[in-house]
Design a protein around this motif. Structure first.
Motif, mmCIF file in Angstrom:
data_model
loop_
_atom_site.group_PDB
_atom_site.id
_atom_site.type_symbol
_atom_site.label_atom_id
_atom_site.label_comp_id
_atom_site.label_asym_id
_atom_site.label_seq_id
_atom_site.Cartn_x
_atom_site.Cartn_y
_atom_site.Cartn_z
ATOM 1 N N SER A 126 0.845 -1.202 0.000
ATOM 2 C CA SER A 126 0.000 0.000 0.000
ATOM 3 C C SER A 126 0.874 1.243 0.000
ATOM 4 O O SER A 126 1.900 1.286 0.694
ATOM 5 N N ASN A 127 0.468 2.269 -0.735
ATOM 6 C CA ASN A 127 1.260 3.496 -0.797
ATOM 7 C C ASN A 127 1.071 4.366 0.445
ATOM 8 O O ASN A 127 1.686 5.420 0.556
ATOM 9 N N VAL A 128 0.221 3.930 1.378
ATOM 10 C CA VAL A 128 0.030 4.679 2.630
ATOM 11 C C VAL A 128 0.575 3.884 3.817
ATOM 12 O O VAL A 128 1.158 4.447 4.740
ATOM 13 N N LEU A 129 0.392 2.569 3.780
ATOM 14 C CA LEU A 129 0.744 1.754 4.944
ATOM 15 C C LEU A 129 2.165 1.193 4.845
ATOM 16 O O LEU A 129 2.785 0.896 5.875
ATOM 17 N N GLY A 130 2.660 1.002 3.623
ATOM 18 C CA GLY A 130 4.034 0.535 3.434
ATOM 19 C C GLY A 130 4.245 -0.935 3.753
ATOM 20 O O GLY A 130 5.370 -1.428 3.708
ATOM 21 N N ILE A 131 3.171 -1.638 4.078
ATOM 22 C CA ILE A 131 3.283 -3.051 4.474
ATOM 23 C C ILE A 131 3.227 -3.940 3.230
ATOM 24 O O ILE A 131 2.416 -3.712 2.326
ATOM 25 N N HIS B 282 -3.236 10.931 -0.417
ATOM 26 C CA HIS B 282 -2.347 10.107 -1.238
ATOM 27 C C HIS B 282 -3.144 9.200 -2.193
ATOM 28 O O HIS B 282 -2.780 8.031 -2.405
ATOM 29 N N CYS B 283 -4.247 9.713 -2.722
ATOM 30 C CA CYS B 283 -5.102 8.937 -3.639
ATOM 31 C C CYS B 283 -5.600 7.654 -2.973
ATOM 32 O O CYS B 283 -5.786 6.631 -3.658
ATOM 33 N N ALA B 284 -5.782 7.700 -1.672
ATOM 34 C CA ALA B 284 -6.361 6.559 -0.953
ATOM 35 C C ALA B 284 -7.349 7.132 0.071
ATOM 36 O O ALA B 284 -7.192 6.934 1.285
ATOM 37 N N ALA B 285 -8.364 7.841 -0.445
ATOM 38 C CA ALA B 285 -9.334 8.494 0.448
ATOM 39 C C ALA B 285 -10.101 7.476 1.297
ATOM 40 O O ALA B 285 -10.273 7.685 2.505
#
Ligand code: PLP
Length: 431
Positions: free
Chosen positions: A194-199, A385-388
């Motif tokens: 994920s581009n927000v969580l990095g996992i 980050h395009c992940a609303a």
């Protein structure tokens, strides 16, 4: 790059690598630039710029159909680039379709499935046709690029969307996923990272789940391709996309990988020149993949630049890149958890990660935090980050995201942490 920066072991000398990235040498707002926005777009080394320059100044011509020497040279360089980038993700050249980026790759797949649904394509395409009530499964964590094309596909076909939930710690809820998969599940679309969580998501479990019901798997590898050694055939996904500009390459180029039998059966999305066999005024026959999906003049220079980018990553070594970024991520986390009022997203203990953290600063809007950091020369991303939907899931509208790449140093992370520790005081949020 100096030889000391190159290593096949799990170490790299980021300070030495930086000499290859002219943009990193500058000051921004009177401070040395600390670029921590590589998840949005990476910086590009001289070798990539040089490869494009050399092509444009020595060999530039349209590929595939010219009778002249330059056209033959350009075709060789273009197809060599395909082979290089395909090899980088463990694939064969014919399994790599050039796209302008991940967004186009995902739309290409969704529209090809639409076309199969309306009866276009060879008889083999019928296996992709969706019926009303069929299900498309994604996750709550997706970038809009891996969400909206499926929403549109569902609207065009009468298919229904389902979403694998994310747990509070940022991991996917695979127990819930098991309950969501059934005989109507036709597509499972998920991100590798994920581009927000990095996992790093559990690809083999997700692939097994999809296979148990015969669903097609589509993986968004945008945030893994620059950081992890990818072997897409070994991961078992049917289709996967990535963007060149996030992996040291140029803008306007990306890849769609597909298992051969899947690409061979998919009908085209865009049509026109360069993807046909014979054409009459009323009908056309289509080339096999990858050309079937490459209508029109392709971004030849950017493809050659992307090949230079993956050669660069290979020279440094993906194991070294991943280990370096994991060290930076750990340093970032250790610092951030010590700053009062910081809430990290996706802080799952022991999770395999890439080098990014998104976080909220209590009492300070993400945009204010971003401006405060920028004034100190520190470039981070703010917003959703395009992940609303993911931000909504965590009860927020925006976060600050710091994302590292191979050229970041511990000094970058320390400058960032030092600045972050001053945010709440500056905005009076500690009062
Ligand atoms: N998927 C993920 C996870 C991303 O991070 C991004 C870009 O931010 C995209 C898809 C879209 O990539 P592009 O805009 O290069 O097509």
């Amino acid at each position: 790059m100096t030889s000391s920066a190159l290593s096949e072991t799990a170490t790299l000398d980021a300070a030495a690598l930086r000499a290859d990235f002219p943009i990193l040498q500058q000051e921004v707002n009177g401070q040395p630039l600390v670029y921590l926005d590589s998840a949005a777009t990476s910086q590009k080394p001289r070798q990539v710029l040089q490869a494009e320059y050399d092509f444009l100044t020595r060999s530039n011509a349209a590929v595939h159909r010219g009778a002249h020497t330059l056209a033959a040279e350009a075709t060789d360089l273009f197809e060599d680039a395909r082979a290089t980038v395909a090899r980088f993700v463990g694939a064969r050249p014919e399994q790599l379709v050039w796209t302008s980026g991940a967004t186009l790759g995902l739309n290409l797949v969704a529209y090809a499935i639409s076309n199969a649904t309306t009866g276009r394509g060879a008889p083999a395409s019928a296996r992709f046709a969706l019926a009303p009530g069929d299900e498309i499964l994604t996750t709550e964590t997706e970038h809009h690029a891996n969400l909206i094309p499926w929403q549109e596909l569902a609207a065009r076909t009468g298919a229904v969307l389902r979403h694998i939930p994310v747990r509070d710690d940022g991991t996917l809820d695979l127990d819930a996923a098991g309950g969501l998969v059934g005989e109507r599940t036709r597509i499972l679309a998920f991100s590798h990272v994920s581009n927000v969580l990095g996992i790093v998501n559990p690809v083999s479990e997700l692939v097994d789940l999809a296979r148990s019901v015969g669903a097609l798997t589509v993986m968004d590898a945008c945030q893994s391709a620059p950081h992890l050694r990818l072997d897409l055939p070994a991961l078992g996904v049917d289709l996967a996309v990535f963007s060149g500009h996030k992996m040291l390459g140029p803008y306007g180029i990306g890849g769609l990988y597909g298992r051969s039998e899947v690409l061979e059966a998919l009908p085209p999305f865009l049509t026109g020149g360069s993807m046909i066999t014979t054409v009459t005024l009323d009908d056309a026959g289509y080339l096999p993949p990858p050309q079937r999906f490459e209508a029109g003049t392709q971004p030849i220079g950017p493809a050659i630049g992307l090949a230079a980018a993956v050669r660069y990553l290979d020279d440094v070594g993906l194991a070294a890149v991943h280990a370096h970024e994991a060290r930076l991520a750990a340093r970032m986390r250790d610092g951030l958890v010590g700053v009062p009022g910081i809430r990290l997203l996706g802080d799952a203990p022991g999770a395999e990660r890439v080098g990014l953290w998104a976080f909220e600063v209590a009492g300070v809007h993400a945009h204010d935090a971003g401006q405060f950091l920028d004034a100190q020369g520190i470039a981070v991303r703010v917003g959703h980050h395009c992940a609303a939907p993911l931000h909504r899931r965590f009860g927020m509208t925006a976060s600050v995201r710091a994302s590292a790449a191979l050229y970041n140093t511990e000094a970058d992370v320390d400058a960032f942490l030092d600045a972050v520790s001053g945010i709440r005081d500056y905005f009076g949020a500690n009062a």
